[in-house]
Write a protein that holds these residues in place. Sequence first.
Motif, mmCIF file in Angstrom:
data_model
loop_
_atom_site.group_PDB
_atom_site.id
_atom_site.type_symbol
_atom_site.label_atom_id
_atom_site.label_comp_id
_atom_site.label_asym_id
_atom_site.label_seq_id
_atom_site.Cartn_x
_atom_site.Cartn_y
_atom_site.Cartn_z
ATOM 1 N N LEU A 59 9.350 0.130 -3.069
ATOM 2 C CA LEU A 59 8.270 1.180 -4.681
ATOM 3 C C LEU A 59 7.562 2.108 -3.836
ATOM 4 N N ALA A 60 6.881 2.182 -2.716
ATOM 5 C CA ALA A 60 6.039 2.648 -2.328
ATOM 6 C C ALA A 60 7.325 3.449 -1.342
ATOM 7 N N VAL A 61 7.708 3.061 -0.151
ATOM 8 C CA VAL A 61 8.409 3.944 0.569
ATOM 9 C C VAL A 61 9.598 5.003 -0.833
ATOM 10 N N GLU A 62 10.406 4.449 -1.963
ATOM 11 C CA GLU A 62 10.382 4.739 -2.814
ATOM 12 C C GLU A 62 10.058 6.108 -2.796
ATOM 13 N N ILE A 63 8.619 6.488 -4.308
ATOM 14 C CA ILE A 63 8.069 7.422 -4.718
ATOM 15 C C ILE A 63 7.680 8.484 -3.561
ATOM 16 N N ASP A 64 6.919 7.643 -2.130
ATOM 17 C CA ASP A 64 6.882 8.587 -0.896
ATOM 18 C C ASP A 64 7.845 9.653 -0.285
ATOM 19 N N ASP A 65 9.863 8.859 -0.343
ATOM 20 C CA ASP A 65 10.549 9.723 0.122
ATOM 21 C C ASP A 65 10.814 10.710 -1.415
ATOM 22 N N LYS A 66 10.462 10.643 -2.755
ATOM 23 C CA LYS A 66 10.455 11.456 -3.448
ATOM 24 C C LYS A 66 9.965 12.101 -4.087
ATOM 25 N N ARG A 67 8.585 12.117 -3.763
ATOM 26 C CA ARG A 67 7.241 12.720 -3.250
ATOM 27 C C ARG A 67 6.257 13.038 -2.323
ATOM 28 N N PRO A 68 6.318 13.240 -1.664
ATOM 29 C CA PRO A 68 5.853 12.935 -0.265
ATOM 30 C C PRO A 68 4.300 13.686 -0.570
ATOM 31 N N ASP A 69 4.826 14.735 -1.139
ATOM 32 C CA ASP A 69 2.624 15.287 -1.648
ATOM 33 C C ASP A 69 2.094 14.466 -1.597
ATOM 34 N N TRP A 70 2.161 14.064 -2.528
ATOM 35 C CA TRP A 70 1.522 12.646 -3.296
ATOM 36 C C TRP A 70 1.043 11.477 -2.437
ATOM 37 N N THR A 71 -0.172 10.683 -2.852
ATOM 38 C CA THR A 71 -0.725 9.837 -1.678
ATOM 39 C C THR A 71 -0.481 8.732 -2.620
ATOM 40 N N VAL A 72 0.672 7.414 -1.159
ATOM 41 C CA VAL A 72 0.939 5.638 -2.352
ATOM 42 C C VAL A 72 0.651 5.536 -1.571
ATOM 43 N N SER A 73 -0.359 4.706 -1.531
ATOM 44 C CA SER A 73 -0.895 3.121 -1.210
ATOM 45 C C SER A 73 -0.260 1.977 -1.353
ATOM 46 N N VAL A 74 -0.348 1.013 -0.475
ATOM 47 C CA VAL A 74 0.456 -0.134 -0.804
ATOM 48 C C VAL A 74 -0.765 -1.423 -0.477
ATOM 49 N N VAL A 75 -1.208 -1.829 -1.460
ATOM 50 C CA VAL A 75 -2.762 -3.094 -1.431
ATOM 51 C C VAL A 75 -2.880 -4.214 -1.529
ATOM 52 N N PRO A 76 -3.054 -5.404 -0.674
ATOM 53 C CA PRO A 76 -3.055 -6.803 -1.246
ATOM 54 C C PRO A 76 -3.666 -7.140 -2.841
ATOM 55 N N LEU A 77 -2.908 -7.947 -3.342
ATOM 56 C CA LEU A 77 -4.257 -7.989 -4.798
ATOM 57 C C LEU A 77 -5.081 -9.151 -4.360
ATOM 58 N N TYR A 78 -4.671 -10.149 -3.746
ATOM 59 C CA TYR A 78 -5.566 -11.010 -3.684
ATOM 60 C C TYR A 78 -5.523 -11.966 -2.487
ATOM 61 N N MET A 79 -6.449 -11.930 -1.291
ATOM 62 C CA MET A 79 -6.583 -12.869 0.225
ATOM 63 C C MET A 79 -7.761 -13.865 -0.094
ATOM 64 N N ALA A 80 -6.510 -15.191 -0.194
ATOM 65 C CA ALA A 80 -7.506 -16.355 0.082
ATOM 66 C C ALA A 80 -8.523 -16.196 1.422
ATOM 67 N N GLU A 81 -9.070 -15.671 2.436
ATOM 68 C CA GLU A 81 -9.736 -15.554 2.924
ATOM 69 C C GLU A 81 -10.968 -14.715 3.167
ATOM 70 N N PRO A 82 -12.514 -15.582 3.849
ATOM 71 C CA PRO A 82 -13.310 -14.909 3.994
ATOM 72 C C PRO A 82 -13.484 -13.484 4.270
ATOM 73 N N ALA A 83 -14.086 -12.868 4.370
ATOM 74 C CA ALA A 83 -14.611 -11.486 4.911
ATOM 75 C C ALA A 83 -14.243 -11.233 6.206
ATOM 76 N N ASP A 84 -14.918 -12.074 7.029
ATOM 77 C CA ASP A 84 -14.925 -11.944 8.539
ATOM 78 C C ASP A 84 -13.696 -12.070 8.653
ATOM 79 N N ARG A 85 -12.527 -12.830 8.123
ATOM 80 C CA ARG A 85 -11.252 -13.176 8.505
ATOM 81 C C ARG A 85 -10.575 -12.539 8.412
ATOM 82 N N ILE A 86 -10.944 -11.382 7.312
ATOM 83 C CA ILE A 86 -9.726 -10.308 6.492
ATOM 84 C C ILE A 86 -10.133 -8.730 8.473
ATOM 85 N N ILE A 87 -11.436 -9.304 8.533
ATOM 86 C CA ILE A 87 -12.250 -7.681 9.541
ATOM 87 C C ILE A 87 -11.274 -8.188 10.463
ATOM 88 N N GLU A 88 -11.215 -9.778 11.165
ATOM 89 C CA GLU A 88 -11.191 -9.857 12.477
ATOM 90 C C GLU A 88 -9.215 -9.512 12.151
#
Length: 93
Positions: A59-88
């Motif tokens: 979805l993000a790639v298709e939107i970006d291809d069609k509207r390259p002037d928009w900012t499209v971000s793909v972000v994880p919704l949930y991470m079952a990790e402590p903050a230190d592991r995510i930072i690593e």
Amino acid sequence: MALIYPVLADTEEPDDESPPDFAELAADLSDQWLVEVAVGEEGDDACFGPVAARMAWDLAVEIDDKRPDWTVSVVPLYMAEPADRIIELFEED
């Protein structure tokens, strides 16, 4: 291109001319992802999900291809990790 997505710190930098690649997405971060779209500075933003990593990427790639002037971000919704592991995952040694 204004496609923003997480990559692991030890992943090689892609060439500026290369198209985005799903393999670069840190798909192991979450089972569910969001696609955030920022259309302009006037607060015309939207968020779509939760969806699987592949669906979010496509979805993000298709939107970006069609509207390259928009900012499209793909972000994880949930991470079952402590903050230190995510930072690593994103910091280089």
